[in-house]
Design an enzyme around this catalytic site. Sequence first.
Site, PDB file in Angstrom:
ATOM      1  CB  THR A 167      -0.962  -0.029   1.206  1.00 56.44           C
ATOM      2  OG1 THR A 167      -1.719  -1.237   1.141  1.00 56.44           O
ATOM      3  CG2 THR A 167      -1.915   1.136   1.193  1.00 56.44           C
ATOM      4  CD  GLU A 216      -6.028  -5.360   0.600  1.00 61.51           C
ATOM      5  OE1 GLU A 216      -5.823  -6.571   0.404  1.00 61.51           O
ATOM      6  OE2 GLU A 216      -5.746  -4.775   1.666  1.00 61.51           O
ATOM      7  CD  GLN A 264      -2.513  -9.928   3.268  1.00 68.79           C
ATOM      8  OE1 GLN A 264      -3.267  -9.230   3.915  1.00 68.79           O
ATOM      9  NE2 GLN A 264      -1.334  -9.500   2.841  1.00 68.79           N
ATOM     10  NE  ARG A 319      -3.781  -7.757   8.532  1.00 68.20           N
ATOM     11  CZ  ARG A 319      -3.076  -7.292   7.498  1.00 68.20           C
ATOM     12  NH1 ARG A 319      -3.018  -6.010   7.251  1.00 68.20           N
ATOM     13  NH2 ARG A 319      -2.394  -8.108   6.727  1.00 68.20           N
TER      14      ARG A 319
HETATM   15  P1  ATP Z   1      -0.951  -5.632   3.735  1.00 68.77           P
HETATM   16  O1  ATP Z   1      -0.582  -6.831   2.939  1.00 68.77           O
HETATM   17  O2  ATP Z   1      -1.327  -5.987   5.116  1.00 68.77           O
HETATM   18  O3  ATP Z   1      -1.941  -4.777   3.029  1.00 68.77           O
HETATM   19  P2  ATP Z   1       1.117  -3.890   2.818  1.00 68.77           P
HETATM   20  O4  ATP Z   1       2.020  -4.742   2.019  1.00 68.77           O
HETATM   21  O5  ATP Z   1       0.154  -3.062   2.090  1.00 68.77           O
HETATM   22  O6  ATP Z   1       0.383  -4.782   3.902  1.00 68.77           O
HETATM   23  P3  ATP Z   1       1.845  -1.450   4.138  1.00 68.77           P
HETATM   24  O7  ATP Z   1       0.627  -1.299   4.905  1.00 68.77           O
HETATM   25  O8  ATP Z   1       2.075  -0.602   2.953  1.00 68.77           O
HETATM   26  O9  ATP Z   1       2.022  -2.999   3.747  1.00 68.77           O
HETATM   27  O10 ATP Z   1       3.117  -1.315   5.072  1.00 68.77           O
HETATM   28  C1  ATP Z   1       3.211  -1.981   6.320  1.00 68.77           C
HETATM   29  C2  ATP Z   1       3.894  -1.087   7.329  1.00 68.77           C
HETATM   30  O11 ATP Z   1       5.272  -0.983   7.011  1.00 68.77           O
HETATM   31  C3  ATP Z   1       3.346   0.322   7.326  1.00 68.77           C
HETATM   32  O12 ATP Z   1       3.362   0.795   8.635  1.00 68.77           O
HETATM   33  C4  ATP Z   1       4.345   1.065   6.461  1.00 68.77           C
HETATM   34  O13 ATP Z   1       4.375   2.427   6.771  1.00 68.77           O
HETATM   35  C5  ATP Z   1       5.658   0.372   6.821  1.00 68.77           C
HETATM   36  N1  ATP Z   1       6.660   0.423   5.744  1.00 68.77           N
HETATM   37  C6  ATP Z   1       6.500  -0.041   4.490  1.00 68.77           C
HETATM   38  N2  ATP Z   1       7.625   0.166   3.773  1.00 68.77           N
HETATM   39  C7  ATP Z   1       8.510   0.782   4.591  1.00 68.77           C
HETATM   40  C8  ATP Z   1       9.856   1.281   4.445  1.00 68.77           C
HETATM   41  N3  ATP Z   1      10.504   1.165   3.310  1.00 68.77           N
HETATM   42  N4  ATP Z   1      10.415   1.846   5.506  1.00 68.77           N
HETATM   43  C9  ATP Z   1       9.758   1.960   6.670  1.00 68.77           C
HETATM   44  N5  ATP Z   1       8.517   1.523   6.877  1.00 68.77           N
HETATM   45  C10 ATP Z   1       7.880   0.939   5.855  1.00 68.77           C
HETATM   46 MG    MG Z   2      -1.947  -2.987   2.088  1.00 66.78          MG
END
Ligand code: ATP
Ligand code: MG
Length: 758
Positions: A53, A240, A270, A616
């Site tokens: 995301t 998603e 997921q 989560r």
């Molecule tokens: P999900 O599969 O649950 O939707 P996601 O892959 O979309 O997860 P995000 O929600 O984008 O993951 O990121 C997870 C967490 O990690 C968030 O708090 C985000 O700010 C942090 N994060 C992601 N990339 C980095 C980065 N390069 N440096 C620091 N924090 C990061």
């Molecule tokens: Mg996400």
Amino acid sequence: MSESPEPDNSAPVRAGALSGTPYLQALNEEQRVAVEALDGPVLVLAGAGTGKTRVLITRLAHILATGRAFPGQILAVTFTNKAAREMFERVEGLVGASAQGLWLGTFHAICARILRRHAELVGLKPSFTILDTDDQIRLAKQVLEAANIDEKKWPARALVTVIQRWKDKGLAPAKVPASAASEFANGRALELYGQYQERLRTLNAADFGDLLLHSLTLFTRNPEVLADYQRRFKYILVDEYQDSNVAQYLWLRLLAQGGGNICCVGDDDQSIYGWRGAEVGNILRFEKDFAGARIVRLERNYRSTPHILAAASGLIAHNEGRLGKTLWTEGEDGDKVVVGGVWDGAEEARMVADEIEALQRQGCRLDDMAILVRAGAQTREFEERFILLGIPYRVIGGLRFYERHEIRDAVAYLRVLAQPDDDLAFERIVNVPRRGIGKASLQTIYRLARAEGIALTTAAGRLVETDEIAPRARGSLSRLLDDFDRWRAQAQTMTPSALAKGVLDESGYTGMWRNGKSADAPGRLDNLKEFVAALEDFETVGEFLEHVSLVMDHDRAAGGDLVNVMTLHSGKGLEFDTVFLPGWEEGLFPHTRALDQSGHAGLEEERRLAYVGITRARKRVRISFAANRRLFNQWVSAIPSRFIDELPPDHVEHMTSPGLYTGRGAGRQGGPDAGLSEMGMAFANLRSRARPGPAIDADARRFEAAKRRGAGIVGVGDRVFHQKFGYGRILAVDLNKLEIIFEKAGIKKVIDSFVKPA
Ligand code: ATP
Ligand code: MG
């Protein structure tokens, strides 16, 4: 009619030129690749918490900041309105006002926006209404009626579900293949689908599925309109993606065929909406559909501690149908995943609430804690505990237990029994389930009640003894009133719980949902069972109602620091420091229904749901299972979920509660905590001595009637006029009931206040 896209006069700035920008520095190598690969299709396929995301949001900001497109040329699709709002805020945080004008929203919201502009091309007017589920069912009922199909055998809700599935697949009536004919109404579903769509058009309305279906039709039938949008949307971003259904997939594919700058992010592990038509195959097929697609994999998880990530990865490894991926995370190991057994649901709620309070004392925010349940009905015990302790909470993606539709109905039945004068409750259930007491009958009841200043039940009681209401409705109403009397008598001897069960069954209310076969019917039935179970804690219906009003009155602070309560499905995409995962028992999780309906595939989807739940959490995961659970209205000895055994032991710490939560007598096998536990004491304090109110006093009725007659309105032999039956002469007077011989309508019994001296 169609608008042309805004001119593209932006001077393209090469990606990379702005690599120094702070938002790009907040990314790792792979994430940056995904953000900067602006030309051509990109799929980010990666596990939970790897920043998918974040990539999407940064990419959006990057497109805007580099002037590659105007906001109006970017289409960003998310799964929920909440996610859309958050995404917008985060983009705005990065680029400020230039985020205005983005096409950012759910599939439905965006399709609705497009359809309003071109409604005529799909046979609607731009002002078309979007129907909710209730409207849909009403419409389906009309269609069934018109087709002479017995709604008892083939319920309208089931028809709506069949139609919805076709719409999820992008199938308009003309496109449904003969092989897909459903068994509904002996194969007539397709014909009914056609009629349903016809009715919608006549009403200038669209249901939710139509928003997508019509947009698809719009694009396929009108290449110039499609070309317009293809030119307009220079960049398409989808979060998603694993949960998109076929219709959404086809829609995206049409739009992306223009420039092809589509970026989808998702995680096959997921995918949790298979039961609603989502096709994880869409994500696996991406490379084939979008030639030259670039696949980016992210492996570093930024969300969870190593123990949590390892526990989740170990669990999901038990699924066969998956791509498989490596995930790693840095940082302190942190707590192991704690798995705890408890005696029953009440103790589970106590344990969770205690831990929440303990964390709060350590300075943790409630906002950072979530309880993720498998089934909506599970929230009740937590809610009651929180209310008792004054822990503020919010239910995300759903209503608080006592605010749910079916629970309000059930409470209304009890209210009518306890308080015959409760007009609101009476109105709510008099024709639920449908018993043929239509508008006209209701109006007659209202009219009498108003005219005489009496309660609706009282008015109804008088009317059933007369001819004011049409015979069929009168029969139903009279049976219902008899039922009320019988239940009121039973209330003197039965436990509130047994009474409620009887009332719900005998009134046909449970049956209404059981025959419903709609997607939400099973959840509602579960809630009703939970409702009956909740009543076991009370000695009288009156005490229970008192409790409900206290609960409903509970401060509904919208903002502030609140514990989050929601289903695992609503937890998608979110993150919290502490995550409680209660009810990990066979039957509840994995849920029997999923296994019964979809077998092995169902089990794998349940496991993905467990994976979503664990991932989560940032710092703490607390899984619990109860030894005794009230399932299907009886106490059963529950078996811990197989998912607990599947967790890698190195990352799990087991904890059992005996000793921790005492106050329970020994030997109460399979029963709730009957002693005066902490909870019991507290509930005891909440109880009032309220008793069900008496049925309206017969003497008072007689007195009232006598008073009325004393006022000399009419008497035997008088000529009178009645709105419905016309002129007539009074033959006999019995309290407020008159027997009249009407000139046209013959002899009828009517209510005195409905006639005027003529
Ligand atoms: P999900 O599969 O649950 O939707 P996601 O892959 O979309 O997860 P995000 O929600 O984008 O993951 O990121 C997870 C967490 O990690 C968030 O708090 C985000 O700010 C942090 N994060 C992601 N990339 C980095 C980065 N390069 N440096 C620091 N924090 C990061
Ligand atoms: Mg996400």
